[in-house]
Scaffold this motif. Structure first.
Motif, PDB file in Angstrom:
ATOM      1  N   LYS A 113      45.472  27.613  36.064  1.00  0.00           N
ATOM      2  CA  LYS A 113      45.616  29.171  36.561  1.00  0.00           C
ATOM      3  C   LYS A 113      47.266  29.259  36.435  1.00  0.00           C
ATOM      4  N   SER A 289      49.359  35.454  46.930  1.00  0.00           N
ATOM      5  CA  SER A 289      48.236  35.950  46.142  1.00  0.00           C
ATOM      6  C   SER A 289      47.742  34.899  45.032  1.00  0.00           C
ATOM      7  N   ASP A 292      45.749  32.337  46.562  1.00  0.00           N
ATOM      8  CA  ASP A 292      44.359  32.876  46.953  1.00  0.00           C
ATOM      9  C   ASP A 292      43.533  32.804  45.522  1.00  0.00           C
ATOM     10  N   ALA A 293      44.021  33.000  44.426  1.00  0.00           N
ATOM     11  CA  ALA A 293      43.512  33.024  43.166  1.00  0.00           C
ATOM     12  C   ALA A 293      42.918  31.777  42.806  1.00  0.00           C
ATOM     13  N   ASN A 296      39.978  30.695  45.384  1.00  0.00           N
ATOM     14  CA  ASN A 296      38.816  31.317  45.311  1.00  0.00           C
ATOM     15  C   ASN A 296      38.519  31.519  43.823  1.00  0.00           C
ATOM     16  N   ASN A 297      39.220  30.756  42.995  1.00  0.00           N
ATOM     17  CA  ASN A 297      38.863  30.750  41.572  1.00  0.00           C
ATOM     18  C   ASN A 297      38.696  32.211  41.131  1.00  0.00           C
ATOM     19  N   THR A 298      39.883  32.888  41.358  1.00  0.00           N
ATOM     20  CA  THR A 298      39.615  34.401  40.776  1.00  0.00           C
ATOM     21  C   THR A 298      40.966  34.813  39.941  1.00  0.00           C
ATOM     22  N   THR A 299      40.985  35.828  38.993  1.00  0.00           N
ATOM     23  CA  THR A 299      42.037  36.151  38.142  1.00  0.00           C
ATOM     24  C   THR A 299      43.365  36.442  39.008  1.00  0.00           C
ATOM     25  N   SER A 303      48.391  38.302  35.523  1.00  0.00           N
ATOM     26  CA  SER A 303      47.714  37.048  34.801  1.00  0.00           C
ATOM     27  C   SER A 303      48.816  36.917  33.744  1.00  0.00           C
TER      28      SER A 303
END
Length: 321
Positions: A113, A289, A292-293, A296-299, A303
């Protein structure tokens, strides 16, 4: 806790080091700075571990925070991705769009990421009104700064204006149609003051001015939309929201309302909103943040693709000179 290392221990790098050490989402492993004298000084003064090479730092961390000069972002990011590390990249993402696109492709291939440090997305004044900005049709941004030799290795568009480009792209849900701009180099080798006009396919127009040779600091953006005016002062962390709604019937007026009547006889009532602005540390928030991404495997909030879009528009502005 994610293990994090910082690349670059200049002015901003030292801020990132301090905040990463304070965070309960990261374990600060140390930093690498190419300038050995500065690395020794920072290590001695603050007690952070100074790694002898980028490779040594990469071997010790899960996340790399790249706070080096823009010209080195590409090389640092490639090394981080090759080592399978998640990367936080200070803005602008890279010097060129081609470099940024390659970083995106490499990150996808390695399944890591990335987030770009467009810190104004986390400015409490912007956060307080972002959900109120709805289909703006005219935007005016002024970002003026007193002269500082730091940052003059890139045009003022990449140094300052790109903050506003990114913020505007995050609220205008439409592709860019046209870009016009002019700029002047007054004290540096690249333009120190620039004005740009960005037109979007939905009809929205954004007029941006950035200067690094001003007598005072200013970071204000105003959004005009149907029945509303929203102003964000990124510097003072203040907002102003003015809305209009259909005026009440005469019998319901108490005499204290602000009423406007247009040429067609339509009456509107003006009223003011004061959104609550929650104090925060925007740099700490953007770093956390990103944690957290990852967890939590979020975008990520900003990005690599969004950072590249901002750079793409910035490059179109620079190409107008």
């Amino acid at each position: 806790m994610l293990k994090i290392g910082i690349l670059g221990a200049g002015h901003l790098g030292k801020i990132h080091l301090k905040l990463a050490q304070q965070s309960d989402k990261y374990e600060l492993m140390g930093f690498y700075d190419a300038h050995q004298e500065n690395a020794k000084k920072v290590s001695a003064e603050f007690g952070y571990k100074a790694f002898n090479s980028i490779a040594d730092l990469l071997a010790a961390v899960d996340v790399v925070d790249i706070v080096t000069p823009t010209l080195s972002h590409y090389d640092c990011a490639k090394q981080a991705i090759a080592a399978g590390k998640h990367l936080f990249l200070e803005k602008p993402i890279t010097k060129t769009v081609a470099e940024a696109e390659e970083i995106i492709a490499l990150a996808k291939a390695k399944n890591v990421k990335g987030q770009v440090g467009h810190v104004e997305r986390f400015n409490p004044a912007f956060l307080a009104v972002k959900d109120k900005i709805n289909n703006p049709m005219f935007i005016e941004a002024h970002r003026l700064a007193e002269f500082n030799p730091r940052g003059t290795d890139v045009p003022v568009v990449l140094d300052l204006m790109i903050h506003d480009i990114d913020a505007i792209l995050s609220v205008v849900n439409s592709p860019v149609k046209d870009v016009q701009a002019s700029g002047t180099a007054v004290i540096s080798e690249t333009p120190d003051i620039t004005n740009a006009r960005i037109s979007f396919e939905n009809g929205c127009v954004a007029n941006l001015t950035a200067s690094r040779i001003s007598l005072k600091n200013m970071r204000k953006t105003r959004f005009f939309q149907k029945d509303a005016y929203i102003a964000v002062d990124f510097f003072e962390k203040a907002t102003e929201v003015v809305r209009m709604k259909d005026a009440p019937k005469e019998k319901d007026l108490n005499g204290f309302e602000m009423i406007l009547q247009n040429a067609e006889g339509v009456k509107k009532q003006i009223y003011f909103e004061n959104p609550e602005i929650a104090a925060n540390n925007a740099i700490l928030d953007e770093l956390e943040s990103f944690a957290d991404a990852i967890n939590n495997n979020t975008t990520p909030v900003v990005s690599l693709e969004q950072g590249t879009n901002a750079l793409r528009v910035a490059q179109r502005i620079i190409d107008c000179y």
